[in-house]
Design a protein around this motif. Structure first.
Motif, short mmCIF file in Angstrom:
data_model
loop_
_atom_site.label_atom_id
_atom_site.label_comp_id
_atom_site.label_asym_id
_atom_site.label_seq_id
_atom_site.Cartn_x
_atom_site.Cartn_y
_atom_site.Cartn_z
N GLN A 43 57.15 39.80 86.72
CA GLN A 43 55.92 40.12 87.43
C GLN A 43 54.73 39.41 86.80
O GLN A 43 53.86 38.89 87.50
CB GLN A 43 55.70 41.63 87.46
CG GLN A 43 56.66 42.37 88.38
CD GLN A 43 56.51 43.87 88.29
OE1 GLN A 43 55.85 44.38 87.41
NE2 GLN A 43 57.15 44.58 89.22
N LYS A 47 52.34 36.65 88.66
CA LYS A 47 50.89 36.74 88.71
C LYS A 47 50.24 35.46 88.19
O LYS A 47 49.29 34.94 88.78
CB LYS A 47 50.39 37.94 87.91
CG LYS A 47 50.66 39.27 88.57
CD LYS A 47 50.18 40.41 87.70
CE LYS A 47 50.56 41.76 88.29
NZ LYS A 47 50.15 42.87 87.41
N THR A 51 47.85 32.93 90.38
CA THR A 51 46.49 32.54 89.99
C THR A 51 46.38 31.03 89.85
O THR A 51 45.38 30.44 90.25
CB THR A 51 46.07 33.22 88.67
OG1 THR A 51 47.03 32.91 87.66
CG2 THR A 51 45.96 34.73 88.84
#
Length: 154
Positions: A43, A47, A51
């Motif tokens: 996870q 992320k 980004t």
């Protein structure tokens, strides 16, 4: 039976049926904690990737917005042509002192997405040439020149 080291030895029936003394609850707890750690790592990586992709998309959008866009011109509009000037030492001509644009000319036809056929302003039947939109610029009449009278040399 002689023991052979370093090779696979099949288990006997007694060894296969014998249950080792292992705490299954402890093994399950260790496996679930490992699974949770791996999931949280994935996870975090997802992320970070999102980004990074967002940053890349913003940069691409900025580049697309800041690139020169060709003017959208319509037939019958007046345009000027960007002059490609070069200095000539023999004639004592400096490119920085020459006119940057030639014209005005009138657009007769739009031949492609960014290609135009130009004619002379006073002679609409005389074709000036075919030009790409990158070389064209809209012609705006300046207010102080619009009402000016031509100077009579005589």
């Amino acid at each position: 039976m002689a023991e052979i080291t370093g090779r696979y030895q099949p288990q006997t029936n007694e060894q296969a049926t014998a249950q080792p003394n292992v705490d299954t609850a402890a093994i399950l707890a260790a496996l679930t904690s490992f699974k949770l750690e791996v999931r949280s790592e994935f996870q975090d990586q997802r992320k970070e990737r999102e980004t990074l992709n967002n940053k890349i998309d913003k940069k691409k959008a900025y580049v697309i917005d800041t690139t020169d866009k060709f003017p959208v011109l319509k037939p019958v509009e007046m345009v000027v042509i960007k002059a490609l000037n070069y200095s000539v030492k023999e004639k004592k001509l400096a490119a920085k002192l020459m006119a940057r644009f030639q014209g005005p000319y009138q657009i007769k036809h739009k031949l492609g997405a960014s290609v135009y056929l130009l004619t002379a302003k006073n002679e609409p039947d005389v074709v000036r040439g075919i030009f790409h939109a990158a070389l064209l610029k809209k012609y705006y009449v300046q207010e102080d020149q619009a009402n000016a009278l031509p100077i009579d040399p005589g």
